[in-house]
Design an enzyme around this catalytic site. Structure first.
Site, PDB file in Angstrom:
ATOM      1  N   GLU A 355      53.431  93.236  38.985  1.00 16.44           N
ATOM      2  CA  GLU A 355      53.588  93.352  36.678  1.00 16.44           C
ATOM      3  C   GLU A 355      52.253  93.391  36.516  1.00 16.44           C
ATOM      4  O   GLU A 355      52.541  94.201  35.581  1.00 16.44           O
ATOM      5  CB  GLU A 355      54.560  92.600  37.687  1.00 16.44           C
ATOM      6  CG  GLU A 355      55.268  92.535  35.896  1.00 16.44           C
ATOM      7  CD  GLU A 355      56.376  91.362  35.625  1.00 16.44           C
ATOM      8  OE1 GLU A 355      57.788  91.412  36.092  1.00 16.44           O
ATOM      9  OE2 GLU A 355      55.752  90.212  35.155  1.00 16.44           O
ATOM     10  N   HIS A 386      56.389  90.032  64.902  1.00 15.02           N
ATOM     11  CA  HIS A 386      57.305  90.415  65.682  1.00 15.02           C
ATOM     12  C   HIS A 386      58.241  91.749  64.827  1.00 15.02           C
ATOM     13  O   HIS A 386      59.498  91.406  65.276  1.00 15.02           O
ATOM     14  CB  HIS A 386      58.334  89.326  66.495  1.00 15.02           C
ATOM     15  CG  HIS A 386      57.783  88.790  67.311  1.00 15.02           C
ATOM     16  ND1 HIS A 386      57.456  88.968  68.180  1.00 15.02           N
ATOM     17  CD2 HIS A 386      57.046  87.546  67.205  1.00 15.02           C
ATOM     18  CE1 HIS A 386      56.859  87.979  69.698  1.00 15.02           C
ATOM     19  NE2 HIS A 386      56.381  86.695  68.893  1.00 15.02           N
ATOM     20  N   LYS A 514      65.935  97.770  31.522  1.00 16.57           N
ATOM     21  CA  LYS A 514      66.339  96.818  30.395  1.00 16.57           C
ATOM     22  C   LYS A 514      67.426  97.808  29.520  1.00 16.57           C
ATOM     23  O   LYS A 514      68.830  97.578  29.165  1.00 16.57           O
ATOM     24  CB  LYS A 514      66.133  95.348  29.545  1.00 16.57           C
ATOM     25  CG  LYS A 514      65.779  94.322  31.049  1.00 16.57           C
ATOM     26  CD  LYS A 514      65.054  93.299  30.748  1.00 16.57           C
ATOM     27  CE  LYS A 514      63.656  93.859  30.170  1.00 16.57           C
ATOM     28  NZ  LYS A 514      62.799  92.270  29.420  1.00 16.57           N
TER      29      LYS A 514
END
Length: 549
Positions: A355, A386, A514
Site C-alpha cells: 500500500e 511444505h 470504494k
C-alpha cells in the site's frame, strides 16, 4: 524532499554496468573468495538482533554503488524532512510522524509551528488510565460485571497492526480475550458475536472519521446485537469506546466522548498501531509492555536517523531490495518468520509495503518506467517448507527471502525449538549453495546405488542454489525487540520510496473500488436487471440477483 528520477542518476548507470558484471556470479563463489564474508556482511542492533545479509548476490562494491544511489537521491535529506515534521505526504498535505508516537526521548517535534508531543503524551496517559480500569476489573459493564472480552472493530491499519502485535505478544497477554473484526462480510462479526457475552464485552470502534463503511457497518451490527440484550441505549457507553477524531458522530453512536481516543492526520493508517489504534494492544498485554514496544521502535528510529548508511540496517535492507527488484527483475519478496506467534507478520507488511510503494506515478506526477514496490508474501516456517518453498528452491523465479527467528523461545517444549531452528539455518544454506549433480550422484554411491541406473531421477534432485536471503536472528521476541523489528521494516519501506521517487504515505489506489461499490450498492436493492455497466459487470450483478431471489 527532492524529486529525483533514480534512473537518471550516475549511480543507477553505474549499477546497471555492475549488474552486467555480477549477474553470473554465484553466492557460493562469493563465499569461496572471502573467508570473512559473514563478518563483513552482517550487523547487530543493541545485542538484540543480528542481521545477516551475507547470503546475497552482492559485494562491497555493490553496496558502495547502492549507497551512491541513496546519496544522489538525497535519502539523508528525506530522513531529516520526515523526522522534523515537514509535510512530505504532499498529495494529502500532511506530515508523516508515526515516529513522534514512540518518541520516548520526548524531544519537541513541530508541525505547523506546534510541538505535537504534549498531545501525544496526553493520549497515552488517557489510554493508560482507561486500560488499567478495564484490566483491573474496576470498569464494570451494565450489569455490574467486569469486562472479559474485547472486540476491536476496524479495517486495514486499524486491524492488521493491532492483530499482528497481539498475536506476536501472546506470551505477555493478560486474562482478557481479544477478538478482531475487519471484513464487511457479516460472517466475520457473526462468528465473533457467538463467542462473547454482551454483559462482559467491550467493543473498540477504530475509525478516524467514524465513517469507514466496513467498520461502521460492523459497529452498528455489534450495537444492535448488544441492545437486544441490554435494552437501554444508555448502556452503550459502558461497552463501546472509539478510536476516532469525529466527536459528533461518536456521541451520536452512544459512546461517551470521554472514551474517545484521538490520533492525528499525520498518522497514516498502516503506521497507526503506535497511536490510539494500539489500545487493543494495551488491553491485551498491559500499558508497560506497550511502552516497551514504543521504546524498541524509538531505538530503531534513532539508529535509522543517526547511523551512517553503510551501517544503517533499514537502509542496507532497502538497498539490497532495490538491487533485486530493479536490476535482477525480482518481482516479489517473501517474509518467513520461524515463530508461530509471528503468523500475521508477513500479512502486516504485505499492507505496509504494497500500500505504501505500490505506485506507478512518481513524485513529479509522471508515470515511471522502472519497477517500484515488490509483491510481499509469506507464511511461518516450517509450514511454508511444505507449501511454496519448492518454487523458491527449484522454480524459475527469483524470490529474495527474509528469514526471521528468535534464539530463545517462549515455549521450550522438548527439542521443538532446536528442530525449528535447524530448519531456519538449513534453508538459507540450501538456498544459497544448493546441491550439485556431483553431490547427488555421490549420495547414490554412498547408498550402494549406481547413479547411471538412476539417471532419469538425478536432474530433479539438483538444486542450483544462488537464491538470495537475509537472516534476522533475534535474541528473544519481546515487546522491545518486536518494536525495533517493526520499525526496521517501516524505515526500509520509506527508504525505498524515497529512492524510487514515489509518495509512500498516500494510498489513492484504494479509492476507485470504494467509489464504484458505493454506486453499485443501491443497484443491488431490487430485482431489476442492470445494464449501466460493462457487459461483464452487468452479467455478474444480474446472475447474483437471479440466484439470490
Amino acid at each position: 524532499m527532492k524529486n529525483i528520477n533514480p534512473t537518471q542518476t550516475s549511480a543507477w548507470q553505474a549499477l546497471q554496468k555492475h549488474y552486467d558484471e555480477m549477474k553470473d556470479v554465484t553466492i557460493a563463489e562469493l563465499f569461496a573468495n572471502d573467508s570473512d564474508r559473514f563478518a563483513k556482511f552482517s550487523a547487530t542492533f543493541d545485542d538484540l538482533m543480528l542481521v545477516d545479509f551475507s547470503k546475497n548476490r552482492i559485494t562491497e562494491e555493490t553496496l558502495a554503488k547502492l549507497q551512491d544511489l541513496a546519496k544522489e537521491t538525497d535519502l539523508a535529506g528525506a530522513i531529516k524532512s520526515m523526522f522534523s515534521g515537514e509535510k512530505i505526504n504532499r498529495t494529502e498535505d500532511r506530515a508523516v510522524l508515526h515516529v513522534a508516537l514512540r518518541n520516548r526521548s520526548n524531544t519537541p517535534i513541530i508541525v505547523d509551528g506546534k510541538d505535537v508531543m504534549p498531545e501525544v503524551n496526553a493520549v497515552l496517559e488517557k489510554m493508560k488510565t482507561f486500560s488499567q480500569a478495564i484490566i483491573s476489573g474496576q470498569w464494570k459493564g451494565y450489569t455490574g460485571k467486569a469486562i472479559t472480552d474485547v472486540v476491536n472493530i476496524g479495517i486495514g491499519g486499524s486491524d492488521l497492526g493491532p492483530f499482528m502485535v497481539t498475536e506476536v505478544l501472546r506470551p505477555y497477554k493478560n486474562h482478557l480475550t481479544m477478538h478482531f473484526v475487519s471484513n464487511v462480510d457479516g460472517t466475520h462479526i457473526a462468528e465473533v458475536l457467538k463467542k462473547v457475552n454482551p454483559e462482559t464485552t467491550l467493543f473498540l470502534v477504530a475509525s478516524k472519521t467514524f465513517t469507514t463503511q466496513e467498520t461502521m457497518t460492523n459497529a452498528h451490527s455489534a450495537r444492535d446485537w448488544f441492545l437486544k440484550t441490554a435494552g437501554d441505549e444508555k448502556h452503550v457507553a459502558k461497552h463501546f469506546a472509539a478510536l476516532s477524531t469525529n466527536a459528533k458522530a461518536v456521541g451520536e453512536f452512544g459512546i461517551d466522548t470521554a472514551n474517545m481516543f484521538e490520533f492525528w492526520d499525520w498518522v497514516g493508517g498502516r503506521y497507526s498501531l503506535w497511536s490510539a489504534i494500539g489500545l487493543s494492544i494495551i488491553l491485551s498485554v498491559g500499558f508497560d509492555n506497550f511502552v516497551e514496544l514504543l521504546s524498541g521502535a524509538h531505538a530503531m528510529d534513532k539508529h535509522f536517523s543517526t547511523t551512517p548508511a553503510e551501517k544503517n540496517l533499514p537502509i542496507l535492507l532497502a538497498l539490497i531490495g532495490i538491487w533485486y527488484n530493479n536490476f535482477f527483475g525480482a518481482e516479489t519478496e517473501a517474509i518467513l518468520p520461524y515463530d508461530q506467534y509471528m503468523h500475521r507478520f508477513a500479512a502486516y507488511f504485505q499492507q505496509g509495503n504494497m500500500e505504501s510503494n505500490g505506485k506507478y506515478v512518481d513524485r513529479n506526477g509522471n508515470a515511471v518506467d522502472y519497477q517500484t514496490g515488490p509483491i510481499i508474501w509469506g507464511e511461518p516456517g516450517t509450514n511454508g517448507q511444505h507449501a511454496f518453498y519448492q518454487l523458491i528452491h527449484q522454480g524459475t523465479k527469483m524470490v529474495p527471502c527474509d528469514f526471521i527467528a528468535p534464539a530463545i523461545t517462549h515455549n521450550p517444549l522438548s527439542d521443538h525449538h532446536q528442530k525449528l531452528l535447524s530448519n531456519f539455518f538449513a534453508q538459507t544454506e540450501a538456498l544459497a549453495f544448493g546441491k550439485s549433480r556431483e553431490v547427488v550422484e555421490q549420495e547414490y554411491r554412498d547408498q550402494g546405488k549406481d547413479p547411471a541406473q538412476l539417471e532419469h531421477v538425478v536432474p530433479f534432485k539438483v538444486f542450483e542454489g544462488n537464491r538470495p536471503t537475509n537472516s534476522i536472528l533475534l535474541r528473544e521476541i519481546t515487546p522491545f525487540s518486536l518494536g525495533a523489528l517493526i520499525a526496521l521494516y517501516e524505515h526500509k519501506i520509506f527508504t525505498q520510496g524515497v529512492i524510487l521517487n514515489i509518495f509512500t504515505f498516500d494510498q489513492w489506489g484504494v479509492e476507485l473500488g470504494k467509489q464504484l461499490a458505493n454506486r453499485i450498492l443501491p443497484e443491488l436493492g431490487d430485482d431489476k436487471a442492470i445494464s449501466s455497466h460493462d457487459s461483464s459487470t452487468n452479467g455478474l450483478i444480474n446472475r447474483y440477483k437471479a440466484w439470490r431471489a
